[in-house]
Design a protein around this motif. Structure first.
Motif, mmCIF file in Angstrom:
data_model
loop_
_atom_site.group_PDB
_atom_site.id
_atom_site.type_symbol
_atom_site.label_atom_id
_atom_site.label_comp_id
_atom_site.label_asym_id
_atom_site.label_seq_id
_atom_site.Cartn_x
_atom_site.Cartn_y
_atom_site.Cartn_z
ATOM 1 N N CYS A 56 57.947 -33.358 -3.303
ATOM 2 C CA CYS A 56 59.182 -32.945 -4.118
ATOM 3 C C CYS A 56 59.147 -34.055 -5.330
ATOM 4 O O CYS A 56 60.163 -34.235 -6.179
ATOM 5 C CB CYS A 56 60.376 -32.944 -3.481
ATOM 6 S SG CYS A 56 60.990 -34.560 -2.486
ATOM 7 N N HIS A 68 56.903 -27.775 -13.168
ATOM 8 C CA HIS A 68 56.393 -27.842 -11.405
ATOM 9 C C HIS A 68 58.120 -28.124 -10.886
ATOM 10 O O HIS A 68 58.314 -27.283 -9.792
ATOM 11 C CB HIS A 68 55.622 -28.684 -11.090
ATOM 12 C CG HIS A 68 53.935 -28.020 -11.528
ATOM 13 N ND1 HIS A 68 53.539 -28.461 -12.445
ATOM 14 C CD2 HIS A 68 53.371 -27.195 -10.806
ATOM 15 C CE1 HIS A 68 52.360 -28.062 -12.552
ATOM 16 N NE2 HIS A 68 52.301 -27.261 -11.721
ATOM 17 N N SER A 71 60.393 -25.109 -11.239
ATOM 18 C CA SER A 71 60.083 -23.923 -10.427
ATOM 19 C C SER A 71 60.379 -24.222 -8.835
ATOM 20 O O SER A 71 60.978 -23.218 -8.205
ATOM 21 C CB SER A 71 58.342 -23.903 -10.659
ATOM 22 O OG SER A 71 58.130 -22.924 -9.665
ATOM 23 N N THR A 72 60.089 -25.440 -8.355
ATOM 24 C CA THR A 72 60.464 -25.870 -7.144
ATOM 25 C C THR A 72 61.957 -25.894 -6.950
ATOM 26 O O THR A 72 62.438 -25.393 -5.930
ATOM 27 C CB THR A 72 60.035 -27.249 -6.915
ATOM 28 O OG1 THR A 72 58.316 -27.104 -6.968
ATOM 29 C CG2 THR A 72 59.983 -27.732 -5.366
ATOM 30 N N TYR A 74 63.966 -23.976 -8.401
ATOM 31 C CA TYR A 74 64.299 -22.611 -8.416
ATOM 32 C C TYR A 74 64.166 -21.864 -7.165
ATOM 33 O O TYR A 74 65.306 -21.046 -6.568
ATOM 34 C CB TYR A 74 63.755 -21.871 -9.421
ATOM 35 C CG TYR A 74 63.959 -20.137 -9.668
ATOM 36 C CD1 TYR A 74 65.172 -19.818 -10.207
ATOM 37 C CD2 TYR A 74 63.241 -19.314 -9.053
ATOM 38 C CE1 TYR A 74 65.527 -18.428 -10.149
ATOM 39 C CE2 TYR A 74 63.642 -17.678 -8.991
ATOM 40 C CZ TYR A 74 64.850 -17.718 -9.727
ATOM 41 O OH TYR A 74 65.008 -16.020 -9.342
ATOM 42 N N GLU A 75 62.974 -22.283 -6.389
ATOM 43 C CA GLU A 75 62.602 -21.616 -5.125
ATOM 44 C C GLU A 75 63.800 -22.230 -3.990
ATOM 45 O O GLU A 75 64.196 -21.400 -3.191
ATOM 46 C CB GLU A 75 61.393 -22.188 -4.649
ATOM 47 C CG GLU A 75 60.178 -21.401 -5.585
ATOM 48 C CD GLU A 75 58.752 -22.015 -5.227
ATOM 49 O OE1 GLU A 75 58.625 -22.466 -4.064
ATOM 50 O OE2 GLU A 75 57.885 -21.748 -5.902
ATOM 51 N N ILE A 76 64.142 -23.240 -4.360
ATOM 52 C CA ILE A 76 64.939 -23.908 -3.452
ATOM 53 C C ILE A 76 66.414 -23.416 -3.440
ATOM 54 O O ILE A 76 67.070 -23.135 -2.226
ATOM 55 C CB ILE A 76 65.051 -25.518 -3.508
ATOM 56 C CG1 ILE A 76 63.607 -26.280 -3.001
ATOM 57 C CG2 ILE A 76 66.219 -25.863 -2.594
ATOM 58 C CD1 ILE A 76 63.679 -27.515 -3.390
ATOM 59 N N SER A 78 67.239 -20.615 -5.163
ATOM 60 C CA SER A 78 67.579 -19.090 -5.182
ATOM 61 C C SER A 78 67.854 -18.699 -3.871
ATOM 62 O O SER A 78 67.474 -18.756 -2.833
ATOM 63 C CB SER A 78 66.436 -18.257 -5.847
ATOM 64 O OG SER A 78 65.301 -18.513 -4.889
ATOM 65 N N ARG A 80 70.569 -19.100 -2.098
ATOM 66 C CA ARG A 80 71.530 -19.921 -1.338
ATOM 67 C C ARG A 80 72.884 -20.148 -2.237
ATOM 68 O O ARG A 80 72.824 -20.036 -3.288
ATOM 69 C CB ARG A 80 70.920 -21.265 -1.108
ATOM 70 C CG ARG A 80 69.769 -21.262 -0.144
ATOM 71 C CD ARG A 80 69.071 -22.479 0.128
ATOM 72 N NE ARG A 80 67.518 -22.511 0.921
ATOM 73 C CZ ARG A 80 67.235 -23.402 1.167
ATOM 74 N NH1 ARG A 80 67.412 -24.670 0.756
ATOM 75 N NH2 ARG A 80 65.945 -23.352 2.019
#
Length: 141
Positions: A56, A68, A71-72, A74-76, A78, A80
């Motif tokens: 991270c 990056h 993007s990371t 957003y992944e974490i 989304s 939740r």
């Protein structure tokens, strides 16, 4: 450098506009002859420190950047329920670093006295601004 006679040249200070602001950002421009030495030193330091970074960690690392990080993030977040997201901008971070601390930090992980000496010389080389060389007491030129 091998004869220990290397003298780090002063860094030329130029100011570039900050997007959307009247304020300008100071940038240090190194001598062309010094860039290869700084690049190779950077590669050595990257090899030493890279293995300790977490997945991270994005800032200032080769191959990863702001895109990056977003993007990371957003992944974490989304899918939740998130109560808050914190964004921080450190004003003048590189210009206000404690040079003594930088040297101690490098000495802790880097065993080669030549690398340590190079970094010390670069930190103390001074900044050329409007034809006058100013000593650099804090920050990185």
């Amino acid at each position: 450098m091998h004869r220990c006679g290397y003298k780090a040249p002063s860094v030329r200070r130029v100011y570039i506009p900050k997007p959307g602001k009247q304020e300008k950002r100071p940038i240090g421009v190194t001598a062309v002859s010094d860039r290869a030495l700084q690049r190779s030193t950077s590669q050595v330091l990257t090899a030493i420190y890279e293995e300790d970074f977490l997945p991270c960690s994005f800032g200032g690392r080769p191959g990863v950047g702001a895109h990056h990080a977003v993007s990371t993030l957003y992944e974490i977040i989304s899918g939740r329920k998130i109560g808050w997201v914190l964004e921080a901008d450190l004003k003048n971070f590189f210009g206000s670093l404690d040079q003594e601390w930088i040297q101690r930090f490098v000495e802790h992980w880097v065993g080669d006295p030549r690398i340590i000496s190079l970094i010390r010389r670069w930190l103390k080389a001074g900044v050329l601004e409007e034809g006058v060389v100013h000593p650099s007491e804090e920050g990185t030129p």
